[in-house]
Scaffold this active site. Structure first.
Site, PDB file in Angstrom:
ATOM      1  N   LYS A  99      46.527  27.130  51.761  1.00 28.88           N
ATOM      2  CA  LYS A  99      46.709  26.091  53.182  1.00 28.88           C
ATOM      3  C   LYS A  99      46.991  27.075  54.089  1.00 28.88           C
ATOM      4  O   LYS A  99      46.022  26.839  55.007  1.00 28.88           O
ATOM      5  CB  LYS A  99      47.736  26.029  53.328  1.00 28.88           C
ATOM      6  CG  LYS A  99      48.170  24.907  52.090  1.00 28.88           C
ATOM      7  CD  LYS A  99      49.465  24.007  52.091  1.00 28.88           C
ATOM      8  CE  LYS A  99      50.111  22.570  50.994  1.00 28.88           C
ATOM      9  NZ  LYS A  99      50.927  22.462  50.538  1.00 28.88           N
ATOM     10  N   LYS A 138      43.161  20.607  48.134  1.00 30.61           N
ATOM     11  CA  LYS A 138      43.037  21.916  48.252  1.00 30.61           C
ATOM     12  C   LYS A 138      42.514  23.258  48.229  1.00 30.61           C
ATOM     13  O   LYS A 138      42.334  23.939  48.222  1.00 30.61           O
ATOM     14  CB  LYS A 138      45.001  22.185  49.003  1.00 30.61           C
ATOM     15  CG  LYS A 138      45.681  22.387  47.923  1.00 30.61           C
ATOM     16  CD  LYS A 138      47.566  22.636  48.220  1.00 30.61           C
ATOM     17  CE  LYS A 138      48.733  22.947  47.106  1.00 30.61           C
ATOM     18  NZ  LYS A 138      48.270  21.006  46.504  1.00 30.61           N
ATOM     19  N   ILE A 182      51.535  15.324  57.908  1.00 29.57           N
ATOM     20  CA  ILE A 182      51.517  15.943  58.763  1.00 29.57           C
ATOM     21  C   ILE A 182      49.944  15.931  59.693  1.00 29.57           C
ATOM     22  O   ILE A 182      49.572  16.782  59.239  1.00 29.57           O
ATOM     23  CB  ILE A 182      51.762  17.360  59.130  1.00 29.57           C
ATOM     24  CG1 ILE A 182      53.474  17.152  58.688  1.00 29.57           C
ATOM     25  CG2 ILE A 182      51.749  17.701  60.810  1.00 29.57           C
ATOM     26  CD1 ILE A 182      54.022  18.690  58.905  1.00 29.57           C
ATOM     27  N   GLY A 208      62.301  18.033  40.978  1.00 32.36           N
ATOM     28  CA  GLY A 208      61.075  18.119  41.139  1.00 32.36           C
ATOM     29  C   GLY A 208      60.115  18.013  41.639  1.00 32.36           C
ATOM     30  O   GLY A 208      58.713  18.124  41.944  1.00 32.36           O
TER      31      GLY A 208
END
Lengths: 436, 436
Positions: free
Chosen positions: B206, B106, B137, B188
């Site tokens: 994003k 990204k 997704i 984490g």
């Protein structure tokens, strides 16, 4: 401004969806041309009555009653007539003429999808039907393409907005089943023949389409096990609510393994209990959603409008743009590949759990004897709740939640409960889904 | 068994995602071959340390430290190294060599997506990056393809799982901000440098990618307005809860019109109040979801895992299968067409509403004077609630909810409130989204 070549688009049918498709093609012409690299030109709209009033103002000269002639020479044919014939014949003629076909016709795809896909494949044309399941929600393309590298294990959808509206009114407003049905009917949520929705026939058609695409296997609609919501009572919904559940009509397509080890597919439609914190529980009113489980991707959900003229038109146009781009740049049609050919297993092979409500004799030892009936069928109880003891009539109400077991064992257990002299009545049997 | 031709797949990077991608390609080889019509053959895995321990047991002979050489002669290159270099150079080399490229990077796509897309387009190769936003997704493909015939008006996503986990713990378990951060770190959920998540940098990358695809417009990451969640207090969350809201960090990409009538695009990231019955409110823990509004389709939502090795690998494989099919049957690469070229408008032009909490002097006429400050900026109050009056200190706490107004007016109003001698302190300023 770019000069684009024209693509001839024939529209068959001009109801609420068709009128919106025509409007979008005309109003968004420039933007669509920029995205496609060609201009969509509506060559005509075939309707039975060319003078009828439409939802949208459209040029009168587009209308024709000669669908066969309109189909000839088209690059893309959009079929929105509904029903099996003449839609099927027209689609076959369009494909044989080299046109790509986009349809929203779930009844036709559920009944003849593989035959139509084969006809498309033979001539290298594209047949797509995103709008046939859950209208506006992009679900078929993600199942087919985005998850193409994954292994889908289960698809569980609220795919009928009418029944979801009815169940949601009962759950949130305490409507009786009759009142909720009446309101749904008044608001136009129910078809003229409400049994298509209420008895789960519509959801079963969508289960067929979802199962076929998720598992690359032909799943005939009459292989879909089906129960509707006609017998769901407010009492069941209230009892579910107290236990932290909501009742939804689910269309489920699932990979399962039979008792003797055969890997296969189950497709079924029934009302089921869903935990309140499950994503499907928050699908209110007439909305649709499809919950997908895949080996690597885990849990996904696709949510949106499951009906409506403009909403369905959006999905139709997405398919049209895909087909149009293919005309511009080449490439193959989407092949609805059914290479897997998995066995369709009967509902008895499914793993699920039951919630059973029953009225029993209120006497010492009754619980132990009920537990014995469960054990005879290899069923173990996850919870037993005595909800009301009615001393006057020597009756007690029990709610039994089972652990996950095989549907055939669970159903046999219910039969034994019904036959027992301890049990006055089994008042409710519902499955729990999405719980493991 | 069919005989399939081989497609040479090079994998760059073998962290938690890369190892799962390699596993899936090997384990699902037959099923993938049936879907694609060609066999994916892993020609090698480029890593810095060829002897390091991996999440998955993979044949040692696949590993190489020579990424450049591995890329040569590949049909498909999967880039999962992360970071800008050497990933960017290797991707350009792969594209120039005619390979299709799939990446989950990204940061790279947010910074150099248009340049890489142009390089792909020049050679007719495909560059895809579904996994770069919201991991498992399927969101980029539905935006680009399923909604290609529609007009997307807004995309609003919970696209950073770490911050959603932190906010959700505060909301559901009453954790303080520090406690929630500590738990997220222990589990984490947070990167070594937590500011990437907490300050919204990850979500801004994003937002850039979502905005570019939804609006066919290049949206540089430094044009994304950004506020993180570092200053969100438990008190803000509790106050929101009492009013029926939940606080979520949202990445928003929206078509807007400026005060002087210019149509453009806004991209922004900030924590915002969302009504509890909004579909985004039910996105718990580390899950992601993207809510999309389109002119015809209405409201859609895409929900699932926003991180994880196998989950991200699913999205990567979907792109790989798409690229592989293209090798088998021809057709063009996906062109990340930026034909619209809309203006990116500053955050001041956005329409939103504010919830402002402030401590004021508890004296007669204070409410009227506060209302006067709102009116000076053309802001109208939707609700004013005096939450606590502290007689001992002559202070009262107010919560003001505004009607929708222009961000620049709302921000100027807050400045005036801060400057007023009536106001001891403005304790919270949050925007409300998804409310109109």
């Amino acid at each position: 401004m770019n000069e684009y070549r024209d693509l001839r688009v024939a529209l068959l049918g001009c109801g609420s969806v068709g009128a919106q498709v025509a409007r979008l093609i005309i109003e968004h012409g420039d933007e669509l041309a920029a995205r496609i690299g060609a201009r969509l030109t509506l060559s005509g709209i075939a309707v039975r009555d060319t003078t009828a009033k439409r939802d949208v103002d459209l040029p009168q000269e587009l209308f024709t009653s000669d669908a066969e002639r309109l189909v000839q020479g088209s690059d893309i044919v959009i079929e929105l007539m509904g029903g099996i014939e003449p839609a099927k014949t027209l689609i076959l003629q369009a494909l044989q003429g080299g046109a790509d076909v986009v349809t929203a016709n779930k009844a036709l795809i559920a009944a003849h999808g593989p035959e139509l896909a084969e006809a498309a494949e033979q001539v290298g044309a594209q047949l797509s039907y995103e709008a046939s399941v859950a209208a506006a929600i992009p679900i078929l393309r993600p199942l087919r393409e985005s998850l193409a590298g994954d292994h889908i294990t289960r698809v569980m959808g609220i795919v009928n907005g009418s029944t979801n509206y009815i169940l949601d009114r009962m759950d949130r407003f305490g409507d009786s089943s009759e009142d909720a049905m009446r309101v749904a009917s008044e608001l136009g949520y129910l078809e003229a023949d409400p049994t298509l929705d209420v008895e789960g026939y519509d959801a079963a058609q969508k289960a067929t389409i979802l199962a076929s695409i998720a598992f690359h296997t032909e799943v005939p609609v009459d292989a879909v096990y089906r129960e509707g919501i006609a017998n769901i009572t407010l009492e069941q919904i209230e009892t579910a609510k107290q236990a932290g559940y909501v009742i939804k009509l689910l269309a489920i397509a699932e990979r399962i393994t039979s008792a003797d080890g055969e890997h296969g597919v189950s497709a079924r439609v029934y009302p089921a209990l869903i935990r309140r914190d499950h994503p499907l529980a928050a699908v209110y009113g007439g909305k649709n959603a499809v919950f997908v489980e895949a080996e690597a991707a885990g849990e996904l959900m696709f949510y949106g409008a499951g009906a409506g003229g403009a909403e369905t038109a959006s999905a139709v146009l997405g398919d049209v743009v895909s087909a149009a781009r293919r005309h511009v740049v080449g490439g193959p049609g989407i092949a609805g590949s059914l290479h897997a050919g998995l066995t369709i297993l009967p509902v008895g092979e499914v793993n699920t759990s039951y919630q059973v409500m029953l009225e029993v004799q209120d006497q010492p030892g009754v619980l132990a004897r009920i537990a014995g009936i469960l054990a005879e069928h290899g069923v173990s109880a996850a919870s037993v709740k005595q909800s009301i003891a009615d001393g006057a009539h020597e009756r007690a109400s029990l709610v039994i939640g089972t652990h996950i077991g095989r549907e055939s064992d669970l159903a046999a257990m219910v039969d034994s409960l019904r036959a027992s002299d301890l049990v006055h009545e089994v008042t409710s049997v519902l499955r729990l889904e999405g719980n493991e």
